[in-house]
Design an enzyme around this catalytic site. Structure first.
Site, mmCIF file in Angstrom:
data_model
loop_
_atom_site.group_PDB
_atom_site.id
_atom_site.type_symbol
_atom_site.label_atom_id
_atom_site.label_comp_id
_atom_site.label_asym_id
_atom_site.label_seq_id
_atom_site.Cartn_x
_atom_site.Cartn_y
_atom_site.Cartn_z
ATOM 1 N N ASP A 181 0.796 -1.219 -0.078
ATOM 2 C CA ASP A 181 -0.026 0.033 -0.100
ATOM 3 C C ASP A 181 0.844 1.093 -0.031
ATOM 4 O O ASP A 181 2.180 0.995 0.404
ATOM 5 C CB ASP A 181 -1.004 -0.228 1.393
ATOM 6 C CG ASP A 181 -1.780 1.123 1.307
ATOM 7 O OD1 ASP A 181 -2.496 1.364 0.284
ATOM 8 O OD2 ASP A 181 -1.807 1.820 2.548
ATOM 9 N N ASP A 238 -0.076 4.954 0.788
ATOM 10 C CA ASP A 238 -0.030 6.179 1.901
ATOM 11 C C ASP A 238 -0.295 5.460 3.129
ATOM 12 O O ASP A 238 -0.984 4.680 3.653
ATOM 13 C CB ASP A 238 -1.649 6.948 1.914
ATOM 14 C CG ASP A 238 -1.601 8.371 2.533
ATOM 15 O OD1 ASP A 238 -0.556 8.493 3.263
ATOM 16 O OD2 ASP A 238 -2.655 8.920 2.534
#
Length: 323
Positions: free
Chosen positions: A3, A5
């Site tokens: 992922d 952020d």
């Protein structure tokens, strides 16, 4: 499968040590993928932003929910199918790459697809919602309710999806995490024999890993904090926990469990009267592991999350100010 952020960067700045750790992963011969629910940006733009932050990446390393949505549409309706778009350039580009035709004329469309797009017009939303209510298939890139901005958290694409769904009385096919199309698309594009999802969110990254039956690593550099971790139900629990990406290179020992007490590496966590206490000393990573083990055992037994209001997690190097 990383992922972005909360794992690679926070508030537009690379997390300390991330670039070097990702280079070490590559040097070990491991395939890397950057996985994002954001459908508004193309993989080229995502890769360019990562490189700007000092993280080496190419467009082929990036897989977006827009690409997963386009694959869902092509698999269902075939090459050359015409779809009505509610979204931005990232989703439009992904649709074209899969041989789909984007139209503004709803009479020509076989489905509606939506993704985050700040310039989507209300009149187009109204028309699409009416078509969906009347039976046109609906594919949503993701259902994220919030999106980070320079001025704080703002309503995300999931708010639009919820609005359309409630009006039309229809649940969309969802492509992004935690639904499996994005996870499947990442594995298909990047390859690898033992995928590992690395994330900071329980309800997207970790739940998404469960959805496709792969292992996951939760890093404590993003939105999941102590209260969220101890409240995690089995479908939201990671395989591994680490304060940061250094956990990719470390062994992950399992705490010893003795009733309501979990012990590991000098730390001892115990639940009494639904309150969690921790004593001892050791590495921050082992602290998180004993806390998770003791708390989840109590949650499974009692059905209630433990009280952690009196606890302060140890701070790992590079995580000053984070909890």
């Amino acid at each position: 499968m990383f992922d972005l952020d909360g794992v690679v960067y926070v508030s537009g700045r690379a997390i300390d040590g991330v670039a070097e750790r990702l280079d070490r992963v590559r040097e070990a011969g491991v395939h890397l993928a950057f996985v994002t629910n954001n459908a508004s940006r193309t993989p080229e733009k995502v890769a360019a932003n990562l490189n700007k932050l000092g993280v080496s990446a190419t467009a082929d390393d990036v897989v977006t929910s827009a690409q997963a949505a386009a694959r869902v549409l092509r698999d269902r309706f075939g090459d050359g199918a015409t779809v009505m778009l509610l979204g931005g350039a990232g989703l439009e580009s992904a649709l074209a790459a899969e041989g789909l035709v984007v139209t503004a004329q709803p009479d020509d469309a076989v489905a509606v697809v939506s993704g985050y797009g700040p310039d989507v017009l209300w009149k187009d939303i109204m028309r699409a919602a009416t078509l969906i209510r009347d039976g046109m298939p609906y594919v949503a890139s993701n259902t994220d309710l919030t999106i980070p901005t320079d001025y704080g958290l703002a309503p995300g694409h999931g708010v639009l999806v919820r609005t359309i769904s409630e009006f039309a009385g229809v649940e969309p096919i969802v492509a992004g995490k935690p639904a499996r199309p994005l996870m499947d698309e990442t594995i298909r594009r990047v390859g690898g024999d033992r995928p590992l999802m690395v994330g900071d969110r329980l309800d997207t990254d970790i739940e998404g890993a469960h959805e496709v039956g792969i292992d996951s690593l939760l890093v404590m550099t993003g939105v999941t904090h102590l209260a969220e971790l101890v409240s995690a139900t089995p479908d939201l629990r990671p395989t591994y926990i680490s304060p940061d990406l250094e956990g990719l290179f470390e062994a992950h020992p399992v705490p010893e469990q003795d009733g309501s007490r979990a012990s590991l590496g000098g730390w001892h966590a115990e639940v009494r009267d639904q309150t969690l206490t921790v004593d001892g000393s050791g590495s921050p990573a082992d602290w998180w592991r004993v806390v998770a083990s003791a708390s989840w055992s109590a949650l499974d037994t009692s059905g209630s999350a433990v009280d952690v209001s009196g606890l302060e997690p140890p701070v790992a190097a590079g995580q000053a100010g984070r909890r």
